[in-house]
Each structure stands twice: as C-alpha cells, then as structure tokens.
Motif scaffolding. Structure first.
Motif, PDB file in Angstrom:
ATOM      1  N   LYS A 185       0.834  -1.203   0.000  1.00 29.59           N
ATOM      2  CA  LYS A 185       0.000   0.000   0.000  1.00 29.59           C
ATOM      3  C   LYS A 185       0.874   1.260   0.000  1.00 29.59           C
ATOM      4  O   LYS A 185       0.646   2.208  -0.754  1.00 29.59           O
ATOM      5  CB  LYS A 185      -0.927  -0.018   1.229  1.00 29.59           C
ATOM      6  N   LEU A 186       1.901   1.230   0.848  1.00 29.42           N
ATOM      7  CA  LEU A 186       2.800   2.391   0.922  1.00 29.42           C
ATOM      8  C   LEU A 186       3.617   2.536  -0.369  1.00 29.42           C
ATOM      9  O   LEU A 186       3.813   3.643  -0.876  1.00 29.42           O
ATOM     10  CB  LEU A 186       3.723   2.280   2.145  1.00 29.42           C
ATOM     11  N   MET A 187       4.049   1.403  -0.936  1.00 31.34           N
ATOM     12  CA  MET A 187       4.803   1.472  -2.201  1.00 31.34           C
ATOM     13  C   MET A 187       3.970   2.126  -3.297  1.00 31.34           C
ATOM     14  O   MET A 187       4.459   2.961  -4.062  1.00 31.34           O
ATOM     15  CB  MET A 187       5.210   0.058  -2.657  1.00 31.34           C
ATOM     16  N   LEU A 188       2.700   1.754  -3.361  1.00 31.77           N
ATOM     17  CA  LEU A 188       1.821   2.333  -4.387  1.00 31.77           C
ATOM     18  C   LEU A 188       1.650   3.828  -4.178  1.00 31.77           C
ATOM     19  O   LEU A 188       1.655   4.620  -5.123  1.00 31.77           O
ATOM     20  CB  LEU A 188       0.444   1.649  -4.352  1.00 31.77           C
ATOM     21  N   HIS A 189       1.488   4.205  -2.917  1.00 26.75           N
ATOM     22  CA  HIS A 189       1.353   5.615  -2.556  1.00 26.75           C
ATOM     23  C   HIS A 189       2.586   6.401  -3.036  1.00 26.75           C
ATOM     24  O   HIS A 189       2.468   7.478  -3.638  1.00 26.75           O
ATOM     25  CB  HIS A 189       1.202   5.669  -1.025  1.00 26.75           C
ATOM     26  N   GLU A 190       3.756   5.851  -2.779  1.00 27.23           N
ATOM     27  CA  GLU A 190       5.000   6.526  -3.155  1.00 27.23           C
ATOM     28  C   GLU A 190       5.196   6.535  -4.672  1.00 27.23           C
ATOM     29  O   GLU A 190       5.658   7.524  -5.243  1.00 27.23           O
ATOM     30  CB  GLU A 190       6.208   5.843  -2.486  1.00 27.23           C
ATOM     31  N   TYR A 240      -0.883  -5.934  -5.454  1.00 23.81           N
ATOM     32  CA  TYR A 240       0.313  -6.423  -6.149  1.00 23.81           C
ATOM     33  C   TYR A 240       0.172  -6.169  -7.651  1.00 23.81           C
ATOM     34  O   TYR A 240       1.113  -5.729  -8.316  1.00 23.81           O
ATOM     35  CB  TYR A 240       0.524  -7.924  -5.879  1.00 23.81           C
ATOM     36  N   ARG A 241      -1.030  -6.415  -8.162  1.00 24.03           N
ATOM     37  CA  ARG A 241      -1.263  -6.211  -9.599  1.00 24.03           C
ATOM     38  C   ARG A 241      -1.143  -4.731  -9.950  1.00 24.03           C
ATOM     39  O   ARG A 241      -0.614  -4.357 -10.995  1.00 24.03           O
ATOM     40  CB  ARG A 241      -2.651  -6.749  -9.964  1.00 24.03           C
ATOM     41  N   ALA A 242      -1.626  -3.869  -9.035  1.00 25.04           N
ATOM     42  CA  ALA A 242      -1.515  -2.424  -9.254  1.00 25.04           C
ATOM     43  C   ALA A 242      -0.044  -2.021  -9.358  1.00 25.04           C
ATOM     44  O   ALA A 242       0.344  -1.204 -10.198  1.00 25.04           O
ATOM     45  CB  ALA A 242      -2.204  -1.671  -8.129  1.00 25.04           C
ATOM     46  N   LEU A 243       0.772  -2.611  -8.515  1.00 22.73           N
ATOM     47  CA  LEU A 243       2.211  -2.357  -8.518  1.00 22.73           C
ATOM     48  C   LEU A 243       2.809  -2.756  -9.873  1.00 22.73           C
ATOM     49  O   LEU A 243       3.560  -1.995 -10.493  1.00 22.73           O
ATOM     50  CB  LEU A 243       2.813  -3.223  -7.411  1.00 22.73           C
ATOM     51  N   GLU A 244       2.466  -3.954 -10.327  1.00 26.41           N
ATOM     52  CA  GLU A 244       2.970  -4.422 -11.632  1.00 26.41           C
ATOM     53  C   GLU A 244       2.519  -3.466 -12.739  1.00 26.41           C
ATOM     54  O   GLU A 244       3.305  -3.136 -13.633  1.00 26.41           O
ATOM     55  CB  GLU A 244       2.447  -5.841 -11.929  1.00 26.41           C
ATOM     56  N   ASN A 272       4.164  -3.599 -16.275  1.00 25.76           N
ATOM     57  CA  ASN A 272       3.763  -4.961 -16.648  1.00 25.76           C
ATOM     58  C   ASN A 272       2.240  -5.051 -16.660  1.00 25.76           C
ATOM     59  O   ASN A 272       1.619  -5.649 -15.797  1.00 25.76           O
ATOM     60  CB  ASN A 272       4.374  -5.982 -15.692  1.00 25.76           C
ATOM     61  N   LYS A 273       1.643  -4.437 -17.691  1.00 23.06           N
ATOM     62  CA  LYS A 273       0.182  -4.404 -17.774  1.00 23.06           C
ATOM     63  C   LYS A 273      -0.325  -5.660 -18.466  1.00 23.06           C
ATOM     64  O   LYS A 273       0.337  -6.221 -19.335  1.00 23.06           O
ATOM     65  CB  LYS A 273      -0.253  -3.165 -18.539  1.00 23.06           C
ATOM     66  N   GLN A 278      -8.359  -0.959 -13.614  1.00 18.61           N
ATOM     67  CA  GLN A 278      -8.712  -0.462 -14.956  1.00 18.61           C
ATOM     68  C   GLN A 278      -8.134   0.940 -15.152  1.00 18.61           C
ATOM     69  O   GLN A 278      -7.580   1.257 -16.220  1.00 18.61           O
ATOM     70  CB  GLN A 278     -10.246  -0.446 -15.110  1.00 18.61           C
ATOM     71  N   GLU A 279      -8.234   1.761 -14.107  1.00 16.57           N
ATOM     72  CA  GLU A 279      -7.701   3.124 -14.175  1.00 16.57           C
ATOM     73  C   GLU A 279      -6.182   3.110 -14.420  1.00 16.57           C
ATOM     74  O   GLU A 279      -5.681   3.810 -15.294  1.00 16.57           O
ATOM     75  CB  GLU A 279      -7.973   3.812 -12.837  1.00 16.57           C
ATOM     76  N   LEU A 280      -5.501   2.267 -13.645  1.00 18.34           N
ATOM     77  CA  LEU A 280      -4.041   2.182 -13.803  1.00 18.34           C
ATOM     78  C   LEU A 280      -3.660   1.635 -15.179  1.00 18.34           C
ATOM     79  O   LEU A 280      -2.653   2.024 -15.756  1.00 18.34           O
ATOM     80  CB  LEU A 280      -3.434   1.285 -12.719  1.00 18.34           C
ATOM     81  N   LEU A 281      -4.510   0.729 -15.680  1.00 19.07           N
ATOM     82  CA  LEU A 281      -4.260   0.146 -17.003  1.00 19.07           C
ATOM     83  C   LEU A 281      -4.316   1.238 -18.074  1.00 19.07           C
ATOM     84  O   LEU A 281      -3.541   1.239 -19.015  1.00 19.07           O
ATOM     85  CB  LEU A 281      -5.308  -0.936 -17.278  1.00 19.07           C
TER      86      LEU A 281
END
Ligand code: HEM
Ligand SMILES: N[C@@H](CC(=O)c1ccccc1NC=O)C(=O)O
Length: 284
Positions: free
Chosen positions: A63-68, A131-135, A140-141, A160-163
């Motif tokens: 969660k923190l990694m995604l935030h950063e 984890y998928r959001a991170l990828e 790596n979509k 979907q948004e990140l994609l």
C-alpha cells in the motif's frame, strides 16, 4: 541511591490519563487492526497466524509502495525530479524489507503448511489487487488479469484506471522528451493499456545520459534508481519462487496455475529493458 531492582522508574511527566485525549491504540486503530487476523483452519492450526501476518504486512507495505510510486509518477509529470527520486528511494527500502521478510515464512515447513493449505481453497496471492496495481504502474500491464477481479468491482476499477494511465516509466520518458531528448513519437503516443515492450530507439538516449552524467546528474541518478527498483522487484519474485519451491514443491497452485513453473516465467518479465540494454553499449 536505592536499587530500582532492574526497573526503569517512570518520570513524572509521563501522560497516563487518556480519557479525553487520543492515545497510541486509538490513533493506529489497533482494535480493528489486531482483530483482522482470523485463521480459517478447524481446529485452528498454530502456523496459520504466521501465514496471515506475513501476507497482511506485505499488503500494508505494498500500500505504501503504491502511494509513493503514484507520487513519483506525478512528480515526473510536474518536472520535479527531486521529489521523484526521494519517493523511489523509499520504495527501494520497502522492497528490501519485503524481500528479507521471506525468511520468516521460510520457517513454515511443507508438513505444517500442508496441514492447513486445503482451508485456503482457491484463494491465492495471484488475486492480490495491490500487487497487480504495482505491476501495472511499473509497466507490466495485462488486461486479461482484470477478469480475476470481476467479483470485486472497486479493485477492478482501480486496476482499470491504472491500465489506462501512463506508467512511472511513461512519465519519465515524457519528462525526458520535454527536456529535449529524442524520445520517438510512437513511444509518447503508445497504447497505454499494453505492457511495455523493448524499444531500441531509446538505448542511444540513455547512452547519451550515461555518457554525460556530469552534466545530467539527476537524470543519470533517476536511471540508476529505476534499475534498482527493477532489480529489487526481481529479488522479491525470486524469493517468492524459492519459498514456494521449498514449501509446496511442484504442486499446482491454489489459484489454478502450474505453480513454480508459472512463477518462473515471471522472472523473464522486465519493466525498463532499455536501461539494461544500455549497459552493453557503455564504454564501447
Ligand atoms: C508458503 C507460502 C506461499 C506459497 C506456497 C505461495 C504459492 C503461490 C503460487 C503457487 C502462486 C501461483 C498462482 C497460483 O496458482 O496460486 C502464487 C502467486 C502469487 N503469490 Fe504466493 N505463495 C506463498 C506466499 C506468498 C506471500 C507471502 C505473498 C505476499 C503477498 C504472495 C504473493 C503472491 C503473488 C502476488 C502472486 C502472483 C504472482 C504473479 O502473478 O506472478 N505469496 N503464490
Ligand atoms: N497459492 C498458494 C496459496 C497461497 O500462498 C495463498 C493463499 C491465500 C492467500 C495468499 C496466498 N499467498 C500467495 O499466493 C498455494 O498454492 O499453496
């Protein structure tokens, strides 16, 4: 002086009345946090708590990694490379913690795990939306993976948004283009919903940055930070693979994949291939 009996005397200033003030547990919502470890095995298996806590702590760090990483991506968008570098530096430390943390789970023997594995049914880390959001944010979509989240529209919506959005690398390359580097138009107009693929025209751009490091120190640093990020991601994947290998051997996964073979193929994935390719060119 009287012997305190190996006891630290409390100081007069220490606050003890929290009837009208926020305290530690309240601030951190510990009541809720510590009630969220709910083993499903019957009778409860001693080691399931380890398994749950290993995953929950991983999800918190992710969660923190995604935030950063979202913030780093925004910083590149804002031409603020200093902030981007600061954010990525923190992510690297979290990755190191996560990779080191595998040693705790590695104390779970195959016998112990087999005693509660069936209770996990078809749940699997493959269904971790964070984890998928991170990828995805790293490039790596894979649109097909969204189907796994059909029963969870909120997570599916975030993915979907990140994609559809630019990745961290897309924003770095756009930043380089604004600085005047020769980023091909096809790169800037690429289909953002697809996984990043190797683009040879970028290698000379990175070569220029590496060969002019003295004049382009921040860019040079950013390139090396991204390489660290990818290396660290691979180290996590590798530790996961080895932990799976020693815990379930070549059994198929609860998520329905072949298991170790499937995870092995993830080691061929790359986020920033041109930053690795440029190394072959340097000094020649
Ligand atoms: C003994 C412990 C573990 C075993 C045996 C295990 C096993 C597996 C297997 C077999 C897969 C492939 C998908 C499937 O068919 O299930 C998988 C995927 C995955 N696991 Fe684990 N896992 C373990 C611990 C963890 C932990 C602690 C995490 C941390 C969050 C994690 C996160 C993931 C993720 C993110 C994937 C998807 C990987 C990808 O798509 O490449 N796993 N795991
Ligand atoms: N896929 C694992 C199960 C597993 O590890 C797991 C199960 C539920 C929640 C998270 C898990 N972790 C990683 O995949 C297995 O096949 O044993």
């Amino acid at each position: 002086m009287t012997d305190p009996g190996n006891t630290r005397p409390l100081e007069d200033g220490i606050v003890t009345d929290f009837s009208k003030k926020m305290n530690y547990g309240g601030y951190l919502a510990l009541d809720e946090l510590l009630s969220l470890q709910r083993p499903v095995s019957v009778p409860e298996h001693h080691d399931e708590l380890l398994f749950i806590i290993q995953h929950q702590t991983s999800e918190l760090w992710i969660k923190l990694m995604l935030h950063e990483l979202r913030s780093a991506r925004q910083a590149f968008r804002d031409d603020d490379i200093g902030t981007a570098l600061k954010r990525i530096a923190r992510v690297k430390h979290i990755q190191e913690t996560l990779t080191k943390q595998w040693s705790v789970l590695a104390t779970l023997t195959p016998t112990e795990y087999s005693e509660f594995r069936d209770f996990l049914a078809n749940s699997s880390g493959f269904q971790s939306f964070q984890y998928r959001a991170l990828e995805f944010i790293l490039g790596n979509k894979n649109a097909k993976i969204l189907s796994v989240f059909a029963s969870d529209p909120v997570s599916q919506g975030i993915l979907q948004e990140l994609l559809d959005e630019p990745t961290l690398y897309d924003e770095f390359l756009r930043y380089l283009a604004r600085l005047g580097f020769a980023i091909p138009q096809e790169v800037l107009d690429r289909d953002l919903t697809k996984a990043w693929t190797f683009t040879a025209e970028l290698v000379p751009v990175f070569r220029e940055i590496y060969e002019s490091a003295g004049d382009n120190w921040r860019l040079y640093e950013a390139c090396e930070e991204l390489v660290d990020l990818e290396d660290n991601f691979q180290f996590w994947r590798f530790r996961h693979l080895r932990t799976v290998r020693r815990t379930i051997g070549f059994k198929t996964g609860t998520g329905g994949s072949s298991g170790v073979d499937f995870l092995q193929r993830a080691l061929d994935l790359t986020f920033f291939p041109e930053l690795y390719a440029v190394r072959t060119e340097i000094g020649t």
